[in-house]
Design a protein around this motif. Structure first.
Motif, mmCIF file in Angstrom:
data_model
loop_
_atom_site.group_PDB
_atom_site.id
_atom_site.type_symbol
_atom_site.label_atom_id
_atom_site.label_comp_id
_atom_site.label_asym_id
_atom_site.label_seq_id
_atom_site.Cartn_x
_atom_site.Cartn_y
_atom_site.Cartn_z
ATOM 1 N N LEU A 99 -53.270 -39.029 -18.848
ATOM 2 C CA LEU A 99 -54.572 -38.375 -18.732
ATOM 3 C C LEU A 99 -55.579 -39.174 -19.544
ATOM 4 C CD1 LEU A 99 -53.476 -34.678 -19.428
ATOM 5 C CD2 LEU A 99 -53.882 -35.725 -17.188
ATOM 6 N N ARG A 122 -55.704 -39.099 -23.287
ATOM 7 C CA ARG A 122 -55.821 -37.744 -23.833
ATOM 8 C C ARG A 122 -54.600 -36.875 -23.550
ATOM 9 N NH1 ARG A 122 -60.854 -37.327 -25.741
ATOM 10 N NH2 ARG A 122 -62.442 -38.742 -24.916
ATOM 11 N N GLY A 123 -53.528 -37.492 -23.075
ATOM 12 C CA GLY A 123 -52.313 -36.732 -22.815
ATOM 13 C C GLY A 123 -51.557 -37.303 -21.636
ATOM 14 N N VAL A 124 -50.644 -36.504 -21.092
ATOM 15 C CA VAL A 124 -49.816 -36.950 -19.970
ATOM 16 C C VAL A 124 -49.704 -35.830 -18.935
ATOM 17 C CG1 VAL A 124 -48.438 -38.573 -21.328
ATOM 18 C CG2 VAL A 124 -47.696 -36.191 -21.122
ATOM 19 N N ARG A 125 -49.431 -36.226 -17.699
ATOM 20 C CA ARG A 125 -49.029 -35.298 -16.642
ATOM 21 C C ARG A 125 -47.515 -35.383 -16.515
ATOM 22 N NH1 ARG A 125 -52.593 -38.297 -13.961
ATOM 23 N NH2 ARG A 125 -51.000 -38.926 -12.458
ATOM 24 N N VAL A 137 -46.464 -29.934 -11.377
ATOM 25 C CA VAL A 137 -46.980 -30.862 -12.390
ATOM 26 C C VAL A 137 -47.816 -30.074 -13.379
ATOM 27 C CG1 VAL A 137 -48.432 -32.884 -12.797
ATOM 28 C CG2 VAL A 137 -46.973 -32.785 -10.766
ATOM 29 N N ARG A 138 -47.632 -30.361 -14.659
ATOM 30 C CA ARG A 138 -48.448 -29.737 -15.685
ATOM 31 C C ARG A 138 -49.014 -30.810 -16.602
ATOM 32 N NH1 ARG A 138 -44.364 -27.213 -20.224
ATOM 33 N NH2 ARG A 138 -46.358 -27.015 -21.310
ATOM 34 N N GLU A 139 -50.026 -30.446 -17.368
ATOM 35 C CA GLU A 139 -50.675 -31.398 -18.269
ATOM 36 C C GLU A 139 -50.358 -31.043 -19.710
ATOM 37 O OE1 GLU A 139 -54.826 -31.474 -17.415
ATOM 38 O OE2 GLU A 139 -54.563 -32.487 -15.470
ATOM 39 N N ALA A 156 -51.892 -32.036 -23.296
ATOM 40 C CA ALA A 156 -52.961 -32.706 -24.031
ATOM 41 C C ALA A 156 -52.399 -33.297 -25.326
ATOM 42 C CB ALA A 156 -54.083 -31.718 -24.348
ATOM 43 N N TRP A 190 -48.702 -46.775 -15.552
ATOM 44 C CA TRP A 190 -49.525 -45.704 -16.120
ATOM 45 C C TRP A 190 -50.880 -46.233 -16.596
ATOM 46 C CZ3 TRP A 190 -45.123 -43.845 -19.860
ATOM 47 C CH2 TRP A 190 -44.113 -43.221 -19.106
#
Length: 492
Positions: free
Chosen positions: A160, A167-170, A178-180, A182, A199
């Motif tokens: 992300l 700012r994070g990952v999926r 799929v979730r995020e 942060a 990535w």
């Protein structure tokens, strides 16, 4: 009109917003990932480790770590880094059955230039145990930290953020979808199978230069019950020899917990060991010295299985040289560079990379500008040394693929060969070489004037003609069998 006196009651204080929790995500729950989680837990409120497997509760095999069945060496430079990150872990390993092997007194090693002599100052060491035990002792400590949580059976789908900041990952969760997540900092410790380059490309970072050197090495490993009377037996290895025009063959016995020997054989293209148990001992006798084959002939194999591995190439991603780099993303360990395991540097380099991350966090905090770039450049230091040792040798084997060494690199390799030859008979040179081999000192130390002069003069004694086993070691394994190696480096 009467006036109203001002109120004497003080206004209620405006509540201050609570600071946003500082979060990190670590991709990969192996050795590098758990060490990184320990470093991050000092400075962040929440550290989430994302792991695609179910991690075992004890010192058991991991599905995605097939190479764990082969011999692993943790040099003192890496062991000290891990102890720095997790004080007490050295004692944990030894209490669980690992051996702390002093160097060079408990090392029977045939280098490409001959047998090392034993004895002398023992400032360096190695930890000898199975990879499963090594990982478990670290994992148990780290997952007990209150800041660390583990997401198993979860994979990362992408980053992300933007080219300026991650700012994070999926992630793909176990139940689907799929979730995020942060994060202020994402650390990629996902190993050889990393998708970091993809990535980064997904958020506009790249290209990243890569290099690969592959000598086509195949590993074959088997567990043995050590013969009775050989407690505290030394580590024994016969190293392959490059640049001869012939395929390389090597062998190693690592004493591991439970009174066992983990025996690994290796061969480059044209000289691969077989999975046939009957051929295992025969191959061990065909390397440059048959000592490992002679030793395992006296030991009992545990099970009939011989484990093979072909994941032995050297690959490096020059992340530290990327034209631009986002805040909030760092890659460590095998996600940056992998090496032929015969050199035993992967775990130690990874630990020193995590130590660089920890030190940068201590200096500037997790939200400091430029932190990720500084860490990525610091990580490249120990990688440089390990890469030169591994890729610089492997490219010299027949049919090896990869960029050929430059004139300067060839000159440097000739000097190291000469220094290694000198170290077989000069304690000062051996001590200096071990400092660098164990990643306990920078490679620049090998070019001290006194050491260069010693290399020019060469070894002081004739090379040993046989393994330097002690009387007790020889007797415990060979008895009085005619032709057995004798203490002092001769054969009967």
């Amino acid at each position: 009109m009467s006036s109203v006196p001002p109120s004497t009651v003080a206004p209620s204080p405006v509540p201050r917003p609570r600071p946003r929790p500082r979060r990190a995500v670590v991709v990969g729950g192996g050795l590098t990932g758990t060490l990184a989680a320990a470093a991050l837990a000092e400075h962040l409120d929440e550290v989430t480790v994302v792991e695609r497997d179910n991690l075992p509760e004890g010192p058991s095999p991991r599905r995605s770590l097939a190479q764990a069945r082969h011999a692993h060496i943790l040099w003192s430079g890496g062991a000290r880094a891990m102890e720095n990150l997790l004080p007490g872990v050295l004692d944990d390993w030894v209490a669980a059955g690992a051996q702390r092997i002093p160097l060079p007194s408990a090392l029977v090693s045939m280098t490409p230039q001959g047998w090392f002599r034993r004895g002398g100052t023992e400032m360096q060491f190695l930890i000898a145990c199975t990879r499963d035990l090594l990982d478990f002792c670290i994992r148990r400590r780290v997952l007990a930290l209150p800041e660390v949580r583990l997401l198993e059976r979860t994979t990362v789908a992408g980053l992300l953020g933007s080219p300026g900041r991650v700012r994070g990952v999926r992630v793909h969760a176990p139940g689907g979808g799929v979730r995020e997540l942060a994060a202020d900092l994402v650390v990629d410790a996902s190993g050889r199978g990393t998708r970091a380059v993809q990535w980064l490309s997904g958020i506009g970072i790249g290209p990243v230069r890569e290099a690969e050197v592959d000598a086509g090495v195949l590993y074959a490993s088997r567990l043995y019950q050590a013969p009775s009377g050989v407690a505290d037996f030394p580590l024994v290895n016969v190293q392959p020899r490059a640049n001869t025009g012939e395929p390389g063959r090597g062998s190693i016995i690592v004493p591991v917990e439970g009174g066992r020997w983990l025996v690994t054989l290796c061969g480059t293209r044209g000289a691969h060991p077989s999975q046939d148990p009957e051929a295992f001992e025969r191959f061990a006798r065909e390397v440059r010295d048959p000592v490992v084959g002679e030793l395992i002939a006296q030991a009992r194999p545990l099970g009939g299985e011989v484990t093979l591995s072909r994941s032995t190439y050297n690959r490096r991603r020059y992340l530290e040289k990327a034209r631009s780099w986002p805040e909030g993303f760092v890659a460590l360990g095998d996600a940056v560079a992998t090496y032929n395991p015969v050199y035993g540097h992967g775990m130690s380099v990874a630990a020193q990379g995590v130590l660089a991350l920890r030190d940068e966090l201590r200096r500037n905090g997790p939200r400091a500008s430029g932190l990720a770039r500084r860490v990525q450049r610091a990580v490249a230091g120990p990688i440089d040394m390990a890469w030169q040792m591994a890729a610089g040798q492997d490219v010299l084997y027949p049919e090896a693929t990869g960029p050929r060494p430059t004139l300067l690199e060839r000159a440097g390799q000739r000097y190291i060969d000469r220094l290694t030859s000198t170290a077989t008979a000069r304690p000062y040179a051996a001590r200096s070489l071990l400092e660098v081999m164990t990643l306990s000192a920078p490679a620049a130390g090998l070019f001290r004037p006194t050491l260069v002069l010693a290399a020019l003069r060469g070894p002081r004694q004739e090379p040993l003609s046989a393994p330097p086993l002690t009387d007790g070691e020889r007797a415990a394994v060979y008895g009085d069998r005619p032709g057995a190696p004798q203490a002092g480096g001769t054969r009967a």
